[in-house]
Design a protein around this motif. Structure first.
Motif, PDB file in Angstrom:
ATOM      1  N   ALA A  65       0.822  -1.205   0.000  1.00 59.05           N
ATOM      2  CA  ALA A  65       0.000   0.000   0.000  1.00 59.05           C
ATOM      3  C   ALA A  65       0.857   1.256   0.000  1.00 59.05           C
ATOM      4  O   ALA A  65       0.554   2.238  -0.702  1.00 59.05           O
ATOM      5  N   LEU A  66       1.944   1.252   0.772  1.00 59.38           N
ATOM      6  CA  LEU A  66       2.816   2.427   0.803  1.00 59.38           C
ATOM      7  C   LEU A  66       3.538   2.590  -0.534  1.00 59.38           C
ATOM      8  O   LEU A  66       3.663   3.711  -1.050  1.00 59.38           O
ATOM      9  N   PHE A  67       4.004   1.494  -1.119  1.00 59.14           N
ATOM     10  CA  PHE A  67       4.633   1.596  -2.433  1.00 59.14           C
ATOM     11  C   PHE A  67       3.666   2.212  -3.438  1.00 59.14           C
ATOM     12  O   PHE A  67       4.047   3.088  -4.233  1.00 59.14           O
ATOM     13  N   GLU A  68       2.429   1.768  -3.405  1.00 57.93           N
ATOM     14  CA  GLU A  68       1.436   2.292  -4.347  1.00 57.93           C
ATOM     15  C   GLU A  68       1.202   3.779  -4.135  1.00 57.93           C
ATOM     16  O   GLU A  68       1.100   4.554  -5.106  1.00 57.93           O
ATOM     17  N   ALA A  69       1.112   4.197  -2.875  1.00 54.03           N
ATOM     18  CA  ALA A  69       0.877   5.614  -2.578  1.00 54.03           C
ATOM     19  C   ALA A  69       2.050   6.470  -3.041  1.00 54.03           C
ATOM     20  O   ALA A  69       1.863   7.568  -3.587  1.00 54.03           O
ATOM     21  N   ILE A  70       3.262   5.985  -2.807  1.00 55.58           N
ATOM     22  CA  ILE A  70       4.447   6.732  -3.246  1.00 55.58           C
ATOM     23  C   ILE A  70       4.478   6.808  -4.773  1.00 55.58           C
ATOM     24  O   ILE A  70       4.726   7.875  -5.354  1.00 55.58           O
ATOM     25  N   TRP A  71       4.226   5.677  -5.429  1.00 55.13           N
ATOM     26  CA  TRP A  71       4.292   5.663  -6.887  1.00 55.13           C
ATOM     27  C   TRP A  71       3.232   6.580  -7.498  1.00 55.13           C
ATOM     28  O   TRP A  71       3.506   7.341  -8.439  1.00 55.13           O
ATOM     29  N   THR A  72       2.047   6.552  -6.934  1.00 55.91           N
ATOM     30  CA  THR A  72       0.964   7.370  -7.464  1.00 55.91           C
ATOM     31  C   THR A  72       1.257   8.855  -7.321  1.00 55.91           C
ATOM     32  O   THR A  72       1.003   9.648  -8.246  1.00 55.91           O
ATOM     33  N   ASN A  73       1.800   9.246  -6.182  1.00 58.90           N
ATOM     34  CA  ASN A  73       2.025  10.666  -5.913  1.00 58.90           C
ATOM     35  C   ASN A  73       3.353  11.194  -6.434  1.00 58.90           C
ATOM     36  O   ASN A  73       3.442  12.347  -6.877  1.00 58.90           O
ATOM     37  N   VAL A  74       4.390  10.373  -6.364  1.00 60.76           N
ATOM     38  CA  VAL A  74       5.751  10.876  -6.604  1.00 60.76           C
ATOM     39  C   VAL A  74       6.372  10.344  -7.889  1.00 60.76           C
ATOM     40  O   VAL A  74       7.139  11.033  -8.548  1.00 60.76           O
ATOM     41  N   HIS A  75       6.068   9.096  -8.227  1.00 61.00           N
ATOM     42  CA  HIS A  75       6.694   8.468  -9.396  1.00 61.00           C
ATOM     43  C   HIS A  75       8.219   8.607  -9.324  1.00 61.00           C
ATOM     44  O   HIS A  75       8.842   9.188 -10.224  1.00 61.00           O
ATOM     45  N   PRO A  76       8.844   8.087  -8.268  1.00 60.66           N
ATOM     46  CA  PRO A  76      10.284   8.305  -8.083  1.00 60.66           C
ATOM     47  C   PRO A  76      11.120   7.614  -9.154  1.00 60.66           C
ATOM     48  O   PRO A  76      10.695   6.625  -9.764  1.00 60.66           O
ATOM     49  N   ASP A  77      12.312   8.140  -9.359  1.00 62.13           N
ATOM     50  CA  ASP A  77      13.260   7.514 -10.283  1.00 62.13           C
ATOM     51  C   ASP A  77      13.865   6.251  -9.684  1.00 62.13           C
ATOM     52  O   ASP A  77      14.212   5.317 -10.409  1.00 62.13           O
ATOM     53  N   ILE A  78      13.987   6.244  -8.361  1.00 59.44           N
ATOM     54  CA  ILE A  78      14.629   5.131  -7.660  1.00 59.44           C
ATOM     55  C   ILE A  78      13.886   4.870  -6.357  1.00 59.44           C
ATOM     56  O   ILE A  78      13.567   5.812  -5.623  1.00 59.44           O
ATOM     57  N   PHE A  79      13.626   3.600  -6.063  1.00 63.42           N
ATOM     58  CA  PHE A  79      13.196   3.206  -4.723  1.00 63.42           C
ATOM     59  C   PHE A  79      14.433   2.758  -3.943  1.00 63.42           C
ATOM     60  O   PHE A  79      15.187   1.906  -4.407  1.00 63.42           O
ATOM     61  N   GLN A  80      14.625   3.337  -2.771  1.00 61.43           N
ATOM     62  CA  GLN A  80      15.740   2.963  -1.892  1.00 61.43           C
ATOM     63  C   GLN A  80      15.186   2.093  -0.776  1.00 61.43           C
ATOM     64  O   GLN A  80      14.427   2.572   0.076  1.00 61.43           O
ATOM     65  N   LEU A  81      15.577   0.823  -0.759  1.00 62.93           N
ATOM     66  CA  LEU A  81      15.058  -0.130   0.226  1.00 62.93           C
ATOM     67  C   LEU A  81      16.040  -0.235   1.378  1.00 62.93           C
ATOM     68  O   LEU A  81      17.130  -0.799   1.234  1.00 62.93           O
ATOM     69  N   HIS A  82      15.628   0.290   2.535  1.00 63.57           N
ATOM     70  CA  HIS A  82      16.547   0.462   3.665  1.00 63.57           C
ATOM     71  C   HIS A  82      16.276  -0.523   4.796  1.00 63.57           C
ATOM     72  O   HIS A  82      16.752  -0.349   5.916  1.00 63.57           O
ATOM     73  N   GLY A  83      15.470  -1.548   4.520  1.00 64.97           N
ATOM     74  CA  GLY A  83      15.147  -2.509   5.569  1.00 64.97           C
ATOM     75  C   GLY A  83      15.820  -3.849   5.339  1.00 64.97           C
ATOM     76  O   GLY A  83      16.978  -3.918   4.939  1.00 64.97           O
ATOM     77  N   LYS A  84      15.056  -4.908   5.576  1.00 65.69           N
ATOM     78  CA  LYS A  84      15.584  -6.272   5.430  1.00 65.69           C
ATOM     79  C   LYS A  84      15.023  -6.946   4.174  1.00 65.69           C
ATOM     80  O   LYS A  84      14.873  -8.168   4.127  1.00 65.69           O
ATOM     81  N   GLU A  85      14.768  -6.132   3.177  1.00 67.61           N
ATOM     82  CA  GLU A  85      14.173  -6.649   1.942  1.00 67.61           C
ATOM     83  C   GLU A  85      15.088  -7.686   1.283  1.00 67.61           C
ATOM     84  O   GLU A  85      16.281  -7.459   1.124  1.00 67.61           O
ATOM     85  N   SER A  86      14.502  -8.802   0.891  1.00 66.51           N
ATOM     86  CA  SER A  86      15.252  -9.892   0.269  1.00 66.51           C
ATOM     87  C   SER A  86      15.507  -9.589  -1.203  1.00 66.51           C
ATOM     88  O   SER A  86      14.859  -8.708  -1.803  1.00 66.51           O
ATOM     89  N   PRO A  87      16.415 -10.338  -1.840  1.00 69.63           N
ATOM     90  CA  PRO A  87      16.577 -10.195  -3.292  1.00 69.63           C
ATOM     91  C   PRO A  87      15.267 -10.406  -4.042  1.00 69.63           C
ATOM     92  O   PRO A  87      14.993  -9.708  -5.027  1.00 69.63           O
ATOM     93  N   ASP A  88      14.439 -11.344  -3.579  1.00 71.75           N
ATOM     94  CA  ASP A  88      13.155 -11.568  -4.247  1.00 71.75           C
ATOM     95  C   ASP A  88      12.244 -10.345  -4.144  1.00 71.75           C
ATOM     96  O   ASP A  88      11.513 -10.026  -5.104  1.00 71.75           O
ATOM     97  N   ARG A  89      12.275  -9.667  -2.990  1.00 68.33           N
ATOM     98  CA  ARG A  89      11.456  -8.455  -2.843  1.00 68.33           C
ATOM     99  C   ARG A  89      11.965  -7.357  -3.767  1.00 68.33           C
ATOM    100  O   ARG A  89      11.168  -6.624  -4.364  1.00 68.33           O
TER     101      ARG A  89
END
Length: 213
Positions: A65-89
């Motif tokens: 849901a947060l990814f969708e909200a960011i994409w809808t409003n901002v359309h960023p050039d890059i998503f920076q994943l700062h947590g424990k996101e796996s390669p699959d994520r």
């Protein structure tokens, strides 16, 4: 030399960052951080980024849901994943949005640096940041902490990378010299207090990084 200023919260800070010659602006979407903004507020900030300056959206183990909200409003050039996101994520986010992904690796020693190799041919960029001590682990980054830069000598991956972790105008040139970094990032090093960017510190950091190359 790419230079990113992260955790911008006002149009004035975005303007100062762009005017200083930075290549990337970072918008933080992790609510516990004093630098956090909402996707709606970030929409206005991103609109102030001039052509050629990349907008980076920082998230920490964000749900869809947060990814969708960011994409809808901002359309960023890059998503920076700062947590424990796996390669699959990382693969999932790249496939869903067709945009670049930067995976943050928190470093305390050489073994941490080597762990970035799991994201080779998966992430578009790696960002090496300082691993916070356990008593300060509420914020995964932006703590103004420096790690042992020589630990990055252990990294054997092929993914382009950016250096962060306690960088400021006084030490960024030395950090670049020691690591060979071709991209650097700061949040706290351009602030008077967490979340309060100082235009002069922004200018000084960008200038020091660009001159160091």
């Amino acid at each position: 030399m790419d230079v990113k200023i992260c955790g911008l919260r006002t149009p004035e800070a975005v303007a100062a960052t762009a005017a200083a010659g930075a290549s990337h602006i970072g918008l933080n979407f992790f609510p516990p951080s004093p630098r956090a903004v909402t996707p709606e507020a970030a929409k206005e900030l991103a609109a102030h980024a001039p052509e050629g300056v990349k907008v980076v959206a920082l998230v920490v183990d964000a749900d869809d849901a947060l990814f969708e909200a960011i994409w809808t409003n901002v359309h960023p050039d890059i998503f920076q994943l700062h947590g424990k996101e796996s390669p699959d994520r990382v693969r999932e986010i790249k496939a869903r949005y067709g945009t670049q992904v930067m995976k943050v690796i928190r470093v305390a020693d050489a073994a941490d640096a080597r762990s970035a190799e799991a994201y080779d041919r998966v992430a578009d960029f790696i960002l090496f940041d300082a691993k916070p001590p356990k008593d300060k682990d509420k914020l995964p980054g932006g703590n103004g902490l420096i790690f042992d830069w020589t630990s990055l000598q252990a990294y054997r991956g092929n993914t382009p990378w950016m250096l962060a972790g306690g960088l400021d105008a006084a030490n960024v040139a030395e950090a670049i010299r020691v690591t060979g970094a071709k991209a650097v990032d700061t949040a706290s090093g351009a602030e008077d207090a967490p979340g309060a960017k100082n235009p002069e510190k922004i200018r000084a950091f960008v200038s020091a990084a660009l001159q160091a190359q």
